[in-house]
Design an enzyme around this catalytic site. Structure first.
Site, short mmCIF file in Angstrom:
data_model
loop_
_atom_site.label_atom_id
_atom_site.label_comp_id
_atom_site.label_asym_id
_atom_site.label_seq_id
_atom_site.Cartn_x
_atom_site.Cartn_y
_atom_site.Cartn_z
N ASP A 113 -4.94 -4.24 -3.87
CA ASP A 113 -5.85 -4.54 -2.77
C ASP A 113 -6.31 -3.22 -2.14
O ASP A 113 -5.57 -2.25 -2.12
CB ASP A 113 -5.13 -5.34 -1.68
CG ASP A 113 -4.81 -6.76 -2.10
OD1 ASP A 113 -4.93 -7.07 -3.30
OD2 ASP A 113 -4.44 -7.56 -1.23
N HIS A 169 -0.52 -2.69 -9.58
CA HIS A 169 -0.25 -3.36 -10.85
C HIS A 169 -1.01 -2.72 -12.01
O HIS A 169 -1.95 -1.96 -11.80
CB HIS A 169 -0.64 -4.84 -10.73
CG HIS A 169 0.14 -5.58 -9.68
ND1 HIS A 169 1.09 -6.53 -10.00
CD2 HIS A 169 0.12 -5.50 -8.31
CE1 HIS A 169 1.62 -7.01 -8.88
NE2 HIS A 169 1.04 -6.39 -7.84
N SER A 256 -2.24 4.40 1.84
CA SER A 256 -2.01 5.14 0.60
C SER A 256 -3.22 4.99 -0.32
O SER A 256 -4.14 4.25 -0.01
CB SER A 256 -0.76 4.61 -0.10
OG SER A 256 0.32 4.49 0.81
#
Length: 295
Positions: A113, A169, A256
């Site tokens: 995301d 991921h 981040s």
């Protein structure tokens, strides 16, 4: 004020920034900049705050954070009362149905995301940080020979703000080599900081690995730490097969960034993302969402 493009609504929206006033003061005022240089960018500051976020005392922050930033807890595997501290909440895992993954082998999906910039035909010596500020891939990974193989390729910069799902991921099935760790500072990766600190990504703590993707070639995967990010945690097993959508790791508290590099003629990014990047706007994406396809 940070404005980004929402691909679903096809509208521009204003980002809710955690600690907005503090960030502006810290990266704009003389006193704030001095404090930043002396203490805040250092590992000790983020380590101390990270320890607090791992403690039971930090649990009281959770309810207010959920309310202030409209976090949809129905998507989470745990209930609010099951979190033991703020970092436990921050790295919350989501239900499988919350992030459906396009498993078509020709489709490139977002690794997480966040807000996405995409750059095609990159010059490895002049990668865009913000307008007027650049850095080089060689400086970023510390490997000149490998960096040279990505000239003319594609760079994706996915910024995760504190309100986002903070697990990242794999974009494809394949095998990922071990992570290379590079020590550095802990500047914020918020656009406010990116406009002020030259070569910020090259200065911050970061980790990178080479991913042998089945459908998109060899991809450089990088995770960049930031202020108050206690740790970058890799959860995958190096040099073992992974499937598209498998978890690679997660960030503890803080905003981040993940950065991906693809070789020339390996992928084609969706036109709306490229167009918004050309205008200077990030596009909001979620993990598993289509962002491009095999070239």
């Amino acid at each position: 004020m940070i404005k980004y493009y929402n691909r679903n609504s096809k509208q521009y929206e204003i980002e809710k920034v955690a600690g907005d006033k503090y960030l502006k003061w810290n990266y704009s005022s003389p006193v704030g900049l001095s404090l930043l240089d002396i203490f805040i960018k250092k590992k000790l500051f983020s380590k101390i705050y990270g320890q607090y976020c791992d403690s039971k005392l930090s649990k009281k922050k959770i309810d207010k954070f959920i309310k202030d930033f409209d976090i949809d807890m129905s998507l989470c595997k745990k209930r609010v009362d099951e979190f033991t501290n703020f970092n436990d909440f921050f790295i919350r895992a989501l239900k499988n149905e919350a992030r459906p993954i396009d498993m078509n082998k020709d489709i490139l999906v977002s690794p997480g995301d966040g807000r996405l910039f995409a750059y095609e035909n990159i010059d490895m010596d002049n990668l865009m940080q913000v307008k007027g500020l650049t850095y080089s891939l060689h400086e970023l990974i510390g490997h000149k020979e490998l960096a040279s193989k990505y000239n003319g390729g594609v760079c994706l910069v996915l910024r995760l703000c504190p309100t986002d799902y903070h697990r990242y991921h794999f974009i494809d099935s394949g095998i990922c080599e071990s992570s290379n760790k590079i020590n550095g500072n802990y500047y914020s990766v918020n656009p406010i900081a990116l406009e002020k600190i030259p070569k910020l990504y090259c200065q911050n703590k970061r980790e990178w690995s080479l991913f042998h993707s089945e459908n998109f070639g060899d991809v450089i995967l990088m995770e960049v730490g930031a202020t108050c990010v206690g740790s970058i945690i890799q959860t995958y097993t190096p040099n073992s097969p992974v499937k598209k959508g498998d978890e690679k790791g997660y960030f503890k508290f803080g905003g981040s960034t993940t950065i991906l590099f693809f070789k020339q003629d390996s992928i084609k990014i969706d036109e709306d993302i490229l167009y918004q990047t050309s205008l200077g706007y990030e596009s909001k994406v979620i993990m598993g969402e289509k962002i491009g396809e095999r070239a």
